[in-house]
Enzyme design. Structure first.
Site, PDB file in Angstrom:
ATOM      1  N   SER A  28       0.821  -1.205   0.000  1.00 13.61           N
ATOM      2  CA  SER A  28       0.000   0.000   0.000  1.00 13.61           C
ATOM      3  C   SER A  28       0.862   1.264   0.000  1.00 13.61           C
ATOM      4  O   SER A  28       1.641   1.466  -0.928  1.00 13.61           O
ATOM      5  CB  SER A  28      -0.963  -0.048   1.195  1.00 13.61           C
ATOM      6  OG  SER A  28      -1.972   0.918   1.074  1.00 13.61           O
ATOM      7  N   ASP A 128      -9.214  -6.500  -3.986  1.00  3.86           N
ATOM      8  CA  ASP A 128      -8.703  -5.293  -3.324  1.00  3.86           C
ATOM      9  C   ASP A 128      -9.654  -4.124  -3.573  1.00  3.86           C
ATOM     10  O   ASP A 128      -9.878  -3.729  -4.718  1.00  3.86           O
ATOM     11  CB  ASP A 128      -7.309  -4.958  -3.862  1.00  3.86           C
ATOM     12  CG  ASP A 128      -6.575  -3.911  -3.030  1.00  3.86           C
ATOM     13  OD1 ASP A 128      -7.242  -3.033  -2.457  1.00  3.86           O
ATOM     14  OD2 ASP A 128      -5.332  -3.970  -2.955  1.00  3.86           O
ATOM     15  N   HIS A 163      -6.974  -6.165   0.287  1.00  2.00           N
ATOM     16  CA  HIS A 163      -5.844  -5.243   0.417  1.00  2.00           C
ATOM     17  C   HIS A 163      -4.993  -5.703   1.589  1.00  2.00           C
ATOM     18  O   HIS A 163      -5.294  -5.406   2.751  1.00  2.00           O
ATOM     19  CB  HIS A 163      -6.378  -3.832   0.654  1.00  2.00           C
ATOM     20  CG  HIS A 163      -5.327  -2.772   0.571  1.00  2.00           C
ATOM     21  ND1 HIS A 163      -4.743  -2.393  -0.607  1.00  2.00           N
ATOM     22  CD2 HIS A 163      -4.748  -2.009   1.544  1.00  2.00           C
ATOM     23  CE1 HIS A 163      -3.871  -1.431  -0.376  1.00  2.00           C
ATOM     24  NE2 HIS A 163      -3.841  -1.184   0.919  1.00  2.00           N
TER      25      HIS A 163
END
Length: 355
Positions: A28, A128, A163
C-alpha cells in the site's frame, strides 16, 4: 520470535553488506514508497516488491484537479491512484515514466539505466477495494517503459485477495478481507515469493531463526523533524551468521498505513491512546521476512512511519509519503526524490548497515 527479545534501544550497526545487491518491498503506502525509493536510489538495489502500489509520482497525475497544488495531489491520490472512477482513469504510465526520466536528468534520482537488470514483483488482489487493480497494472507498464524487461517482472493478479500482504498464519484475516491489520491468510508467505523472485534461488526459510530483532533509534536519521512523520524507533532483523561476519544483503520492508508499531487512531486531531490496536508489531514479526532472511544472510530493515495530524503534517493513518505531505513546499514537492526527508532517512539506514 517477539520484539521483547531485544527490548533495549541500540544503534544500528554495520555489516559486510554487498553493495548494489539489496532490495525493497512494501504494501500500500509502503508499495508506493517502494517505487519511489527504488527509483531514487536504483544503484543501491537489485529489485523491488510492490503489493498494491501505483507508479512513481502517481499523485501528480492531474495537476489541474484543484486550484491549490496540495489539494490537487490529494485528489489525484484518491481518485486516480487508488480508486479511479473507471479503469481508463487510472494513472498514465507513459506520462509518469517521462516524469521519472526528467527527474533523473535533473539529478533528483539515480540514472534510469540502473533499472535494466532489476527484477520486480508486482501484486494486486482481485478483491482489493483500497487500491484498484487497474492502478497496479499501470505500475507494471511503468517499469516496462523504463527498461525493465517483461521477463524480469513477476505480475500476479489472479489471487482473490483483499488489500493485504499474504501469509500462511491461521490467525490472520480471511483472504478477501480489506481491513486492518491488512495481513491476510492465503496458505503461503508472500514475502518469500518476493525475495525468491528478486534474489533467485534461496535456501528454505529457517524453522527456528536464531538471529536478533533489534530496536534502534530512527531519529538520528531524520533529525527528529516533525514533518518526517516517522517514529522514534525502527527495527531490523539480523541473522546470527551476519553478526558473525558473513557477507549479507539488506531487504527493506515497508509497512502500509495503520501498520506501524505504535499506530493509534486519531480522534479530533488527537491520538486515541486508550484504544491502541493489538497488532502494532505484526508486520515486523509475522509476515515471514525474518525466517527466509535468516537462512539466506539477509538483514531485514523495518523503518517505521508514524501518524501525525497537525497544521504541519496531515498523516493521521501513519502512511509513507507518496503524495507530498512531508515536502517543505507544496508547489515544488520533493517527496519522490533523493532529497525527500523519508527517502534520505531510509537510505541513510541502508548506508549504515553497509549497503
Amino acid at each position: 520470535m517477539t520484539i521483547s527479545a531485544e527490548s533495549k534501544v541500540v544503534q544500528l550497526g554495520a555489516y559486510k553488506v554487498q553493495r548494489g545487491q539489496s532490495s525493497v518491498s512494501g504494501l500500500s503506502s509502503g508499495a508506493f514508497m517502494t517505487v519511489q525509493l527504488h527509483l531514487a536510489h536504483s544503484a543501491s538495489f537489485a529489485g523491488a516488491g510492490i503489493i498494491a502500489g501505483g507508479p512513481y509520482r502517481c499523485a501528480e497525475s492531474y495537476r489541474a484537479a484543484a486550484l491549490v497544488a496540495e489539494d490537487a495531489y490529494v485528489q489525484s491520490s484518491l481518485y486516480i491512484c487508488m480508486n479511479p472512477l473507471v479503469p481508463q482513469a487510472a494513472p498514465d504510465a507513459a506520462h509518469l515514466a517521462q516524469l521519472a526520466r526528467q527527474a533523473a536528468l535533473d539529478g533528483d534520482i539515480d540514472d534510469i539505466a540502473h533499472l535494466g537488470g532489476h527484477r520486480v514483483y508486482i501484486f494486486t488482489g482481485s478483491e482489493d477495494k483500497v487500491v484498484a487493480s487497474p492502478v497496479v497494472a499501470r505500475t507494471r507498464r511503468f517499469y516496462e517503459l523504463l527498461g525493465v524487461h517483461a521477463a524480469q517482472i513477476r505480475y500476479v493478479d489472479d489471487v482473490p485477495a483483499g488489500h493485504a500482504i499474504l501469509t500462511d498464519n491461521p490467525e490472520d484475516s480471511p483472504l478477501g478481507a480489506n481491513q486492518p491489520p491488512y495481513i491476510n491468510r492465503a496458505g503461503y508467505m508472500q514475502s518469500h515469493d518476493i525475495l525468491r523472485h528478486i534474489h533467485g534461488d534461496l535456501k528454505p526459510p529457517a524453522e527456528r531463526p536464531d538471529g536478533r530483532l533489534v530496536r534502534f533509534d530512527q531519529t538520528e536519521f531524520f533529525g527528529n523533524e516533525q514533518r518526517a512523520s516517522m517514529s522514534a524507533y525502527g527495527y531490523a532483523y539480523v541473522p546470527r551468521a551476519v553478526e558473525q561476519g558473513a557477507p549479507a544483503r539488506v531487504h527493506i520492508a515497508l509497512h502500509g498505513c495503520k501498520q506501524g508499531y505504535n499506530y493509534t487512531d486519531f480522534v479530533n486531531g488527537r491520538p486515541d491512546s486508550a484504544n491502541v490496536p493489538p497488532y502494532g508489531n505484526r508486520y515486523i514479526t509475522s509476515t515471514g521476512y525474518n525466517t527466509i532472511a535468516d537462512s539466506n544472510h539477509i538483514i531485514v530493515l523495518y523503518p517505521q512511519a508514524e501518524g501525525r495530524d497537525s497544521a504541519l503534517t496531515q498523516n493521521p493513518e501513519g502512511c509513507w509519503d507518496w503524495w507530498g505531505y512531508s515536502s517543505p513546499s507544496a508547489e515544488r514537492p520533493d517527496y519522490h526524490s533523493r532529497s525527500a526527508i523519508q527517502i534520505q532517512a531510509i537510505h541513510r539506514m541502508l548506508q549504515r548497515l553497509g549497503g
